[in-house]
Design a protein around this motif. Structure first.
Motif, mmCIF file in Angstrom:
data_model
loop_
_atom_site.group_PDB
_atom_site.id
_atom_site.type_symbol
_atom_site.label_atom_id
_atom_site.label_comp_id
_atom_site.label_asym_id
_atom_site.label_seq_id
_atom_site.Cartn_x
_atom_site.Cartn_y
_atom_site.Cartn_z
ATOM 1 N N GLY A 99 33.688 50.788 50.041
ATOM 2 C CA GLY A 99 32.937 49.569 49.761
ATOM 3 C C GLY A 99 33.503 48.822 48.559
ATOM 4 O O GLY A 99 33.588 47.591 48.552
ATOM 5 N N PHE A 100 33.925 49.585 47.544
ATOM 6 C CA PHE A 100 34.533 48.936 46.373
ATOM 7 C C PHE A 100 35.819 48.219 46.759
ATOM 8 O O PHE A 100 36.105 47.118 46.281
ATOM 9 C CB PHE A 100 34.813 49.982 45.293
ATOM 10 C CG PHE A 100 35.465 49.420 44.068
ATOM 11 C CD1 PHE A 100 34.724 48.743 43.114
ATOM 12 C CD2 PHE A 100 36.835 49.561 43.872
ATOM 13 C CE1 PHE A 100 35.328 48.212 41.987
ATOM 14 C CE2 PHE A 100 37.450 49.031 42.751
ATOM 15 C CZ PHE A 100 36.689 48.361 41.803
ATOM 16 N N GLY A 101 36.622 48.842 47.632
ATOM 17 C CA GLY A 101 37.851 48.199 48.075
ATOM 18 C C GLY A 101 37.594 46.917 48.843
ATOM 19 O O GLY A 101 38.353 45.956 48.751
ATOM 20 N N VAL A 102 36.505 46.892 49.615
ATOM 21 C CA VAL A 102 36.180 45.698 50.389
ATOM 22 C C VAL A 102 35.748 44.555 49.475
ATOM 23 O O VAL A 102 36.172 43.401 49.642
ATOM 24 C CB VAL A 102 35.076 46.015 51.414
ATOM 25 C CG1 VAL A 102 34.565 44.738 52.074
ATOM 26 C CG2 VAL A 102 35.595 46.971 52.481
ATOM 27 N N PHE A 103 34.922 44.878 48.480
ATOM 28 C CA PHE A 103 34.351 43.823 47.631
ATOM 29 C C PHE A 103 35.116 43.631 46.309
ATOM 30 O O PHE A 103 34.715 42.792 45.503
ATOM 31 C CB PHE A 103 32.882 44.130 47.329
ATOM 32 C CG PHE A 103 31.996 44.037 48.525
ATOM 33 C CD1 PHE A 103 31.569 42.812 48.990
ATOM 34 C CD2 PHE A 103 31.614 45.183 49.211
ATOM 35 C CE1 PHE A 103 30.747 42.713 50.101
ATOM 36 C CE2 PHE A 103 30.796 45.093 50.332
ATOM 37 C CZ PHE A 103 30.368 43.853 50.784
ATOM 38 N N ALA A 104 36.202 44.386 46.092
ATOM 39 C CA ALA A 104 36.978 44.240 44.852
ATOM 40 C C ALA A 104 37.543 42.831 44.676
ATOM 41 O O ALA A 104 37.479 42.270 43.570
ATOM 42 C CB ALA A 104 38.093 45.282 44.805
#
Length: 381
Positions: free
Chosen positions: A89-94
């Motif tokens: 999720g962090f990679g998607v919204f980074a």
């Protein structure tokens, strides 16, 4: 600051005052510009990457809800599973968070620019005074900040309510639809809502930036007395500096007069100019000017030279040329070597009884005699 003091501050801040304020960390900052930069960057990212974000969010949701049966009873396996989902999720919204951070940074630095100083970290005891704190709580600046915040809330709330009121009827159908379609439709509606919200925020940010700039300039305004005090501080007291310069001139004059008895010859005008030269036999350099002056100073040089037994030679063009083209304790210029050598040779012959009488005319190179220049100007006029 008293009201009367504020009224007296009618002059804009000087460069020194602005530099001092910057060193103290006193810069114009607008919170709403920071908010505008953060939301503007986020909205721009959402508009251009809405589909990718929707697919990424759907993938994260699918992975988060897909749990193997054997992992349910294993706490460590569940922890690893949700940690992987969080990283995904962090990679998607980074990218969205990065753009929001950069936008907030740009909004913060838009007015005052980048500035690094540690002075604001120091302890300020006046801010610990509860009386001063109460005064700040009920100041006009505080009321203006509260009013600005309320206005922002009302404007943003009105836009949000106007947009969402038309979408309430679609919520039941959106909740009953397939997950992928629901996420995509929700992302579209969220993008539209944020796009509408950006317009009131632009107006609020611009107004807040103008207000912050005006307040900063107003707080740093100066009185006429402030300007005078600053000039005295930066340039020094003119009376004291004048006395110091006068003392320096007097000391230099005393040193110059003390060197006259050690000179070898004094070349005079004979009344207006006097230049004392020193040249010892065997000296490798050119003769040195140890004293020079006009009028009263020239008369004093002649008087001291006469008392010390220094030869005084009348050579008006050479005296004028030496005075105009030499500096104290400096060697004479090369153009005057020949004329000065003629004088020194005459002095040598006098000392050894070889010559007597007047020196005669001592020519100087064209352009060296200041009287020649003045006569040329008078003739041209």
């Amino acid at each position: 600051m008293a009201e009367s003091d504020k009224e007296d501050r009618t002059l804009p801040a000087s460069q020194k005052r602005l530099a001092d304020a910057r060193e103290e960390g006193n810069l114009p900052r607008a919170r709403e510009l920071t908010t505008l930069g953060m939301l503007g960057g986020s909205i721009a990212t959402l508009l251009f990457t809405a589909d990718e974000l929707a697919r990424g969010a759907q993938q994260v949701l699918r992975h988060g809800l897909t749990i193997e049966r054997r992992a349910i009873g294993d706490p460590s396996a569940m922890a690893r599973h949700f940690a992987n989902v969080a990283l995904e999720g962090f990679g998607v919204f980074a990218p969205l968070m990065t753009v929001a951070f950069v936008g907030a940074l740009i909004g913060t630095l838009a007015l005052g620019g980048w500035n690094f100083t540690t002075k604001p970290l120091g302890v300020k005891f006046d801010r610990m005074n509860p009386v001063n704190g109460i005064g700040r709580m009920f100041s006009m600046h505080t009321f203006a900040q509260v009013g600005k915040g309320l206005l922002a809330v009302v404007l943003v709330g009105a836009v949000a309510l106007s947009y969402s009121s038309g979408s309430f009827s679609e919520l039941p159908a959106l909740a009953a639809s397939e997950v992928h379609a629901a996420i995509g439709a929700g992302a579209d509606r969220l993008g539209g809502a944020l796009l509408l919200l950006i317009f009131p925020l632009i107006g609020i940010g611009a107004a807040d930036g103008a207000l912050a700039w005006w307040k900063h300039a107003s707080d740093l305004r100066m009185t006429a007395q402030d300007i005078k005090d600053e000039m005295k501080e930066s340039e020094g007291n003119q009376e004291v500096k004048g006395k110091i310069r006068a003392q320096q001139r007097a000391m230099a004059r005393r040193r110059m007069m003390a060197a006259v008895p050690n000179a070898d010859v004094v070349v005079t005008n004979p009344t207006h100019y006097a230049v004392a030269l020193s040249y010892k036999e065997g000296q490798t350099g050119a003769p040195t000017v140890v004293a020079k002056g006009v009028d009263i100073t020239a008369a004093r040089i002649r008087e001291i030279a006469d008392e010390a037994g220094v030869l005084i030679v009348e050579a008006p063009p050479l005296a004028r040329a030496l005075y105009a083209n030499t500096e104290l304790e400096q060697e004479i210029p090369g153009a005057l070597f020949s004329a000065v050598a003629q004088v020194l040779a005459y002095v040598y012959r006098l000392r050894h009884g070889i010559a007597a009488g007047e020196l005669g005319e001592v020519p100087v190179p064209p352009g060296m005699d200041p009287l020649e220049k003045e006569m040329a100007k008078a003739a041209a006029a």
